[in-house]
Design a protein around this motif. Structure first.
Motif, mmCIF file in Angstrom:
data_model
loop_
_atom_site.group_PDB
_atom_site.id
_atom_site.type_symbol
_atom_site.label_atom_id
_atom_site.label_comp_id
_atom_site.label_asym_id
_atom_site.label_seq_id
_atom_site.Cartn_x
_atom_site.Cartn_y
_atom_site.Cartn_z
ATOM 1 N N LEU A 43 -5.705 -2.539 6.326
ATOM 2 C CA LEU A 43 -5.570 -4.032 5.988
ATOM 3 C C LEU A 43 -5.554 -3.798 4.184
ATOM 4 C CD1 LEU A 43 -4.215 -6.546 8.289
ATOM 5 C CD2 LEU A 43 -2.451 -4.622 7.165
ATOM 6 N N GLU A 44 -7.526 -3.730 4.821
ATOM 7 C CA GLU A 44 -7.835 -3.614 2.656
ATOM 8 C C GLU A 44 -7.773 -2.979 1.919
ATOM 9 O OE1 GLU A 44 -11.996 -5.986 3.693
ATOM 10 O OE2 GLU A 44 -11.741 -4.097 4.878
ATOM 11 N N ARG A 45 -7.293 -1.255 3.042
ATOM 12 C CA ARG A 45 -7.180 -0.337 2.323
ATOM 13 C C ARG A 45 -5.642 -0.039 1.905
ATOM 14 N NH1 ARG A 45 -4.417 4.599 3.476
ATOM 15 N NH2 ARG A 45 -5.227 6.502 2.152
ATOM 16 N N PHE A 46 -4.382 -0.270 1.749
ATOM 17 C CA PHE A 46 -3.236 -0.613 1.973
ATOM 18 C C PHE A 46 -3.425 -1.376 -0.015
ATOM 19 C CE2 PHE A 46 0.387 -3.057 1.438
ATOM 20 C CZ PHE A 46 1.436 -2.464 1.647
ATOM 21 N N VAL A 47 -3.842 -2.536 0.320
ATOM 22 C CA VAL A 47 -4.272 -3.121 -0.942
ATOM 23 C C VAL A 47 -5.012 -2.050 -1.942
ATOM 24 C CG1 VAL A 47 -5.867 -5.132 -1.784
ATOM 25 C CG2 VAL A 47 -4.656 -5.112 0.085
ATOM 26 N N VAL A 48 -6.227 -1.657 -1.289
ATOM 27 C CA VAL A 48 -6.502 -0.578 -2.753
ATOM 28 C C VAL A 48 -5.294 0.779 -2.685
ATOM 29 C CG1 VAL A 48 -7.976 1.158 -3.169
ATOM 30 C CG2 VAL A 48 -8.732 -1.140 -1.803
ATOM 31 N N THR A 49 -4.652 1.535 -2.271
ATOM 32 C CA THR A 49 -3.331 2.266 -2.295
ATOM 33 C C THR A 49 -2.390 1.246 -3.241
ATOM 34 O OG1 THR A 49 -2.493 1.763 -0.164
ATOM 35 C CG2 THR A 49 -4.557 3.618 -0.097
ATOM 36 N N GLU A 50 -1.412 0.635 -2.922
ATOM 37 C CA GLU A 50 -0.940 -0.208 -3.128
ATOM 38 C C GLU A 50 -1.115 -0.465 -5.288
ATOM 39 O OE1 GLU A 50 2.492 -4.161 -1.708
ATOM 40 O OE2 GLU A 50 0.341 -4.279 -1.540
ATOM 41 N N GLU A 51 -2.135 -0.633 -4.880
ATOM 42 C CA GLU A 51 -2.649 -1.010 -6.708
ATOM 43 C C GLU A 51 -2.914 0.303 -6.856
ATOM 44 O OE1 GLU A 51 -2.056 -4.208 -8.183
ATOM 45 O OE2 GLU A 51 -1.807 -4.837 -6.616
ATOM 46 N N LEU A 52 -3.135 0.992 -6.779
ATOM 47 C CA LEU A 52 -3.571 2.712 -7.074
ATOM 48 C C LEU A 52 -2.538 3.099 -7.778
ATOM 49 C CD1 LEU A 52 -5.941 4.107 -5.137
ATOM 50 C CD2 LEU A 52 -6.658 3.116 -7.709
ATOM 51 N N LEU A 53 -1.276 3.497 -6.664
ATOM 52 C CA LEU A 53 -0.023 3.558 -6.874
ATOM 53 C C LEU A 53 0.858 3.078 -7.779
ATOM 54 C CD1 LEU A 53 1.047 3.803 -3.434
ATOM 55 C CD2 LEU A 53 0.802 5.980 -5.051
ATOM 56 N N ALA A 54 1.102 1.222 -7.818
ATOM 57 C CA ALA A 54 1.725 0.161 -8.666
ATOM 58 C C ALA A 54 1.435 0.615 -10.317
ATOM 59 C CB ALA A 54 1.621 -0.952 -8.741
ATOM 60 N N ALA A 55 -0.398 1.257 -10.255
ATOM 61 C CA ALA A 55 -0.614 2.004 -11.878
ATOM 62 C C ALA A 55 -0.073 3.347 -12.235
ATOM 63 C CB ALA A 55 -2.082 1.460 -11.920
ATOM 64 N N GLY A 56 0.246 3.794 -10.919
ATOM 65 C CA GLY A 56 0.663 5.609 -11.220
ATOM 66 C C GLY A 56 -0.587 6.088 -12.017
ATOM 67 N N ALA A 57 -1.893 5.772 -10.638
ATOM 68 C CA ALA A 57 -3.126 6.225 -11.423
ATOM 69 C C ALA A 57 -3.529 7.963 -10.563
ATOM 70 C CB ALA A 57 -4.469 5.342 -9.904
ATOM 71 N N PRO A 58 -4.329 8.638 -11.031
ATOM 72 C CA PRO A 58 -4.342 10.203 -11.094
ATOM 73 C C PRO A 58 -5.610 10.346 -9.509
ATOM 74 C CG PRO A 58 -5.968 9.694 -12.614
ATOM 75 C CD PRO A 58 -5.226 8.554 -12.340
ATOM 76 N N VAL A 59 -4.671 10.072 -8.243
ATOM 77 C CA VAL A 59 -5.145 9.960 -7.022
ATOM 78 C C VAL A 59 -5.185 11.351 -6.158
ATOM 79 C CG1 VAL A 59 -5.262 7.286 -6.875
ATOM 80 C CG2 VAL A 59 -3.761 8.480 -5.913
ATOM 81 N N ALA A 60 -4.228 12.702 -6.585
ATOM 82 C CA ALA A 60 -3.450 13.161 -5.713
ATOM 83 C C ALA A 60 -5.075 14.264 -5.225
ATOM 84 C CB ALA A 60 -2.564 13.916 -6.450
ATOM 85 N N ALA A 61 -5.742 13.965 -6.422
ATOM 86 C CA ALA A 61 -7.387 14.852 -5.366
ATOM 87 C C ALA A 61 -7.965 14.709 -3.962
ATOM 88 C CB ALA A 61 -8.505 14.715 -6.247
ATOM 89 N N HIS A 62 -8.109 13.617 -4.175
ATOM 90 C CA HIS A 62 -8.584 12.678 -2.667
ATOM 91 C C HIS A 62 -7.666 12.036 -1.483
ATOM 92 C CE1 HIS A 62 -8.298 8.906 -4.941
ATOM 93 N NE2 HIS A 62 -8.080 8.349 -3.136
ATOM 94 N N TRP A 63 -6.203 11.740 -1.945
ATOM 95 C CA TRP A 63 -5.406 11.167 -1.149
ATOM 96 C C TRP A 63 -4.933 11.952 0.564
ATOM 97 C CZ3 TRP A 63 -3.170 7.065 -2.776
ATOM 98 C CH2 TRP A 63 -2.575 6.381 -2.395
ATOM 99 N N ILE A 64 -4.428 13.383 0.185
ATOM 100 C CA ILE A 64 -4.538 14.256 1.674
ATOM 101 C C ILE A 64 -5.735 13.191 2.315
ATOM 102 C CG2 ILE A 64 -3.511 16.025 2.819
ATOM 103 C CD1 ILE A 64 -2.264 16.706 0.776
ATOM 104 N N ALA A 65 -6.958 13.930 2.009
ATOM 105 C CA ALA A 65 -7.714 13.344 2.844
ATOM 106 C C ALA A 65 -8.657 12.116 3.323
ATOM 107 C CB ALA A 65 -9.297 14.320 2.116
#
Length: 383
Positions: A77-99
């Motif tokens: 659930l804490e991870r959910f919060v972080v990912t939700e905010e990163l996605l809403a901001a359109g942040a460049p997270v593709a490098a580590h996302w799948i890992a």
């Protein structure tokens, strides 16, 4: 007889809400510093290793991993919060996302001690990136029709076959390959195994696939009698299908399955506030209500993961509904915004152009919606 999908509402803790404030503050600082520009579908198409390392330094990658493996012992659930905010901001997270999203949990669950020690701390630092070798040519969404073959040879395994639509393989440090070790494609789910293959590697060729936007996000990966070490086997020989099924719950249930176009929705909301009419306001309200519902569903799946409950069927449902929502955002904004989409254009123009070009893939990647509905129907006992 049918069963039902139970998605109970879940309320985030005070600690999770404080974490959200911290992430928003960090992202505000990054935007003010100009380190990134909000993008649609950034979790799939915008990689920035330096940004990933900054997230890792803050403990926002590998959050659910044990501290013994470089993680932070935090909840899904804490991870959910972080990912939700990163996605809403359109942040460049593709490098580590799948890992971070699926390979870290899979290696933690199925990996050998040496695999855990080798990969997990580096994933948590934002320094180790993975690709997933599942889909194959001429197979469509039929993941079980695997023709890639792995056979035991002296000192290891020899892998021969081809994977397609392999996101991020051109910058990944490793790829997890689903291959047939026993039986034939007619055996379907039996005889499949997973292997961790470090990249680059002899006998492995990565060919770019240019998508409709002209960019390079996905690849064809060819294994030409590539020999890997014996300890490259992930988990049990022949248990690959069971392992992949559990892995797909992480892939399909996250907020990225309905938030790829949220940066566009947010930009259009501001446009409607300044220039909109009653019709646009109604449409915006409808999309916002759907986004809120999908958020509650995705949050419920995260809670199930936190409690150790299998959420595969619910995850398939969230992905089906979420990917259709993403496409509906694009079509609604295109129809009502009254602007000309322009690739690399400023603000709403650029976001809309980008989303239009990416939207054909929304209902295909991670399993086509038709396949997902079959998963849901079988899970409910519908014949």
């Amino acid at each position: 007889m049918t069963t039902s999908i139970h998605l109970p509402p879940h309320r985030l803790s005070a600690a999770a809400r404080r974490l959200r404030d911290d992430v928003r503050s960090f992202l505000d600082g990054e935007l003010a510093a100009g380190t990134f520009v909000p993008r649609c579908d950034a979790w799939m198409s915008v990689a920035d290793p330096a940004f990933s390392r900054r997230l890792g330094a803050r403990g926002w990658i590998g959050m659910t991993l044990p501290s013994a493996y470089g993680g932070h012992d935090r909840s899904p659930l804490e991870r959910f919060v972080v990912t939700e905010e990163l996605l809403a901001a359109g942040a460049p997270v593709a490098a580590h996302w799948i890992a971070d999203r699926q390979m870290a949990p899979s290696i933690l669950r199925h990996g050998s001690p040496s695999q855990r020690e080798r990969y997990l701390p580096a994933i948590a630092r934002g320094e180790c990136y993975f690709a997933i070798g599942m889909s194959e040519p001429d197979a469509g969404s039929d993941l079980a029709s695997v023709r890639t073959r792995a056979r035991q040879v002296d000192g290891g395994w020899e892998i021969t076959g081809t994977k397609v639509w392999t996101t991020g393989a051109h910058f990944a440090h490793a790829i997890v390959v689903l291959a047939r070790t026993d039986g034939s494609p007619g055996d379907r789910h039996a005889g499949l195994s997973q292997f961790v293959v470090d990249l680059p590697a002899p006998g492995v060729e990565i060919r770019p696939i240019r998508t409709i936007d002209g960019e390079h996000h996905v690849n064809e990966v060819i294994f030409d009698a590539a020999v890997v070490a014996e300890d490259s086997l992930l988990g049990e020989r022949g248990a690959g299908w069971r392992q992949v099924t559990a892995e797909l719950a992480h892939e399909r249930s996250g907020p990225e399955r309905y938030m790829s176009t949220v940066p566009l929705l947010r930009a259009w909301a501001e446009h409607v506030r300044q220039h909109g009419d009653a019709s646009a306001e109604r449409e915006l309200g409808g999309l916002t209500a759907r986004a809120w519902t999908l958020r509650q569903m995705s949050l419920s799946v995260a809670a199930a993961l936190a409690e150790g409950r299998p959420p595969e069927i619910a995850a398939a449902l969230v992905k089906d509904l979420g990917s259709r929502f993403e496409a509906d955002v694009v079509e609604t904004v295109r129809r009502l915004a009254g602007i000309e989409p322009r690739k690399h254009g400023p603000g709403l123009e650029g976001l809309l152009a980008e989303a239009i070009l990416h939207s054909p893939a929304f209902t295909l990647r991670g399993g086509s919606n038709e396949i997902l509905r079959s998963v849901v129907a079988r899970g409910l006992g519908v014949r």
